[in-house]
Design an enzyme around this catalytic site. Sequence first.
Site: not given
Length: 316
Positions: A192-194, A196, A220
């Site tokens: 995951y990241c902020t 995508g 997220v």
Amino acid sequence: MATAEPTFMNSSGYIFSKIDAIYLPVARIQLLKVQREEHPTLTGTILIAEEGANIRLSGTPFQVSSFKSLIDETLFPNSTTSIANYKDVPSSSSAPSLPRFLVKIKNHLIKFPVPMGSSPVASHINSSEMKDLLSQGATILDTRNDYEYKLGKFKGAKTIADLKTFQELPSKMKDITFPFPPTQKHNHIIMYCTGGIRCEKAQYMDFPPNTSLYQLDGGVLKYFEENPDGELWDGGLFVFDERKCVDPRGEIVPVDCCFKCRFPVERNPAQAEKGAKTCQECGYDDFYNSRGEKRRRSTGKKRTHAQTETVSDNPT
């Protein structure tokens, strides 16, 4: 009678689809022209490259919707690709989340040393599917930088120590071990990241054999939209705009940044009043600038921490 605060829509998204390099300057001029003439109060950062577009907009719902349609017509006039179907995560705020309107032509939407493959490696999953996989022993991998996960992350997430830029991720991944559930034939890893976009590139790194790789769809930001209670989340989320940090409900989490290196930490009113704090990252002895020094103008050198990716990595 009190006037209700205006609601601004913040739209963050990206799309990977071929754009002819010759057309990029034309598209940039057209987008800037329409914003200036028709939506002068709309703010945003739009990065365009041959590989696609990375888009952040902040304005009224009408402005954002209208400009997304314009982007579609301008960047993909003769394509089956539609910006309406791009990975877009909306949120709201009482003020614009971006200070100005920029359109930049880039070599890459986000720099990464591992080239993208011709077909996806990771399967996109939603927050409910992620929760099910975690209950079965899956590992969740945070691909963000250290200053981001120190403010907040998914509970139990594996983070990369001292990760200063996204480009360092492949080399630092070599030192990471992933637990292999003894009852399963595959090691399930959820990235995951902020929002995508970093996972879209990180999926092409080398992962352990027999790995089933997943990507949290929309990152997220999408998880917050679907889960405002933030059940699986701990802390705040660093966002690359004027808000700096938000909680799962979209409320601003007050953070302060070091006067010298801009490293962010959650606000401590007691320390801010005293003005006595040494930056944990760069060692500068006046984190809050109690001496009232003026910031030096940019010398063209590489920016650090939060500054480095504010423009180069829209959080989508």
